[in-house]
Every structure is written in structure tokens, then in C-alpha cells.
Design a protein around this motif. Sequence first.
Motif, PDB file in Angstrom:
ATOM      1  N   GLU A  31       1.331  -1.343  -0.064  1.00 54.91           N
ATOM      2  CA  GLU A  31       0.183   0.341   0.083  1.00 54.91           C
ATOM      3  C   GLU A  31       0.679   1.189  -0.249  1.00 54.91           C
ATOM      4  O   GLU A  31       0.530   2.464  -0.531  1.00 54.91           O
ATOM      5  CB  GLU A  31      -0.872  -0.312   1.018  1.00 54.91           C
ATOM      6  N   TYR A 191     -11.643   4.345   2.408  1.00 55.52           N
ATOM      7  CA  TYR A 191     -10.936   4.261   0.962  1.00 55.52           C
ATOM      8  C   TYR A 191      -9.757   3.681   0.945  1.00 55.52           C
ATOM      9  O   TYR A 191      -8.604   2.884   0.217  1.00 55.52           O
ATOM     10  CB  TYR A 191     -11.452   5.456  -0.617  1.00 55.52           C
ATOM     11  N   LYS A 193      -8.558   1.767   3.402  1.00 49.11           N
ATOM     12  CA  LYS A 193      -8.542   0.412   3.363  1.00 49.11           C
ATOM     13  C   LYS A 193      -7.399  -0.159   2.402  1.00 49.11           C
ATOM     14  O   LYS A 193      -7.719  -1.439   2.989  1.00 49.11           O
ATOM     15  CB  LYS A 193      -9.781  -0.011   3.736  1.00 49.11           C
ATOM     16  N   ASP A 194      -8.112   0.306   1.128  1.00 51.23           N
ATOM     17  CA  ASP A 194      -8.105  -0.839  -0.080  1.00 51.23           C
ATOM     18  C   ASP A 194      -7.286   0.508  -0.914  1.00 51.23           C
ATOM     19  O   ASP A 194      -8.088   0.372  -2.177  1.00 51.23           O
ATOM     20  CB  ASP A 194      -9.333  -1.592  -0.711  1.00 51.23           C
ATOM     21  N   THR A 196      -4.395   0.256  -2.947  1.00 56.56           N
ATOM     22  CA  THR A 196      -3.556  -0.518  -3.887  1.00 56.56           C
ATOM     23  C   THR A 196      -4.690  -0.610  -5.171  1.00 56.56           C
ATOM     24  O   THR A 196      -4.803  -0.176  -5.959  1.00 56.56           O
ATOM     25  CB  THR A 196      -3.182  -1.641  -3.085  1.00 56.56           C
ATOM     26  N   LEU A 197      -5.743  -0.269  -4.521  1.00 58.40           N
ATOM     27  CA  LEU A 197      -7.202  -0.240  -5.573  1.00 58.40           C
ATOM     28  C   LEU A 197      -7.666   0.610  -6.013  1.00 58.40           C
ATOM     29  O   LEU A 197      -7.759   2.153  -7.133  1.00 58.40           O
ATOM     30  CB  LEU A 197      -8.576  -0.994  -5.586  1.00 58.40           C
TER      31      LEU A 197
END
Length: 213
Positions: A31, A191, A193-194, A196-197
Motif C-alpha cells: 500500500e 478508501y 483500507k484498499d 492499492t485499488l
Amino acid sequence: MGCTISKKYERTPGYEEPNVLAAATPFTASEIEALYVLFKKLSNSIFADGLIHKEEFQLALFRSRNRRNLFADRIFDLFDIKGNGVIEFGEFVRSLGVFHPDAPIEDKIAFAFRLYDLRQIGYIKREELKEMVLALLHESDLVLAEDIVETIVDKTFRDADTKDDGRIDLEEWKDFVLKNPSLIRNMTLPYLKDITLAFPSFIVSSEYEDSEV
């Protein structure tokens, strides 16, 4: 395997290895690699020096380098941990980590306290609270009559200042926030939390928008 930032990118000033930052924040090393891509974009949007200047921070928030806001200025100052007028990569990740959903609530409360402590004197005075309330209202494009603002500030300060000494210290602030958790709702960005996306898609869309200008 291992982190590949140093191979893929020229290191920016204040660079810290992903595994070091991962140990000190809620982010994983992968991340942090995604955050580095975002950091490189932000830190070269006006000045190509690998550091985020206040103008670049304003541009990222408002799409304008000239729009100023007390709230944004205070966020920048707190991200600028070294107090040298720019945000380095390590500072960016460590400060952004406070907004992670998994960050301890104590960290969020302490960050918010420092945000409102405009004079950096270790407690919040009524006039500081009013300045921040006005800044937040302005940022939300809300216009309230002066007497309504005064009522909001008076009630908030009275409820928080339990020692009745004309100021809010960190202990009082913590108790007040725990009773009114909505005060730090903006201290959590889901956001993260994720990322990498989330961040690659943000970067791609931003680059597309830039090309359209």
C-alpha cells in the motif's frame, strides 16, 4: 520478493523504506508503494522537487493553487512534521496513517486536538474554536447568521470546558469527542483500507482530467 520502489523510482527527499513505514503505520508495504505513486504525482504538480509544497497541497484539495482555507492550512502544517514548509514522503505516509480506518482512535483525537490548537499552546481557546468552525462552514459552503455561529461555539465550548477555566485541554477534548464521535468523522477515510485499488484509479482519472485541460 521485497519492495521495488528504489528500483522503479528515483528516491525523493525524505524517502523512507516501505517496510519501515509499514511498521509505524496501519499501511502494508504494498500500500505504501501505491502511496508513493500518488506522492510523486502530487509533489511534482507545480515544483519538480519531490516535495509537497503548500501550493501543491492546495491544488490537490481544491484544484486551485490560490484558494486558501484555514482548515487546509492546518492540515498541511500538521503533515509537515519537521516544520520546514514542505511535506516529505515519510511525513506524508505517517500523517495520512492517522486517517486510516484501523488507526487508533487516540491518534485521531490527538490529531484533531492539534488541528484546533491554532496557536500551538497546548489547549484550545474559544476564539480558536470559532475560527475553525467558520473555516469548516466555509469549506462546506454553508452560510449561517453570526448569532447562530456564536450559539454553536458557545454551547460547544461550554460542554467541552468541563473544568470551567476558559480553555479546553487534551483530556477535556478526549472526553468531549468520545461523547460526540461525529466530531472526528472526517478523521477516517474509508478508501485507505484498499488504496492499492483506490489510488491507481484516482491517479489515472486525474491524469486524464489533466490531459483534457
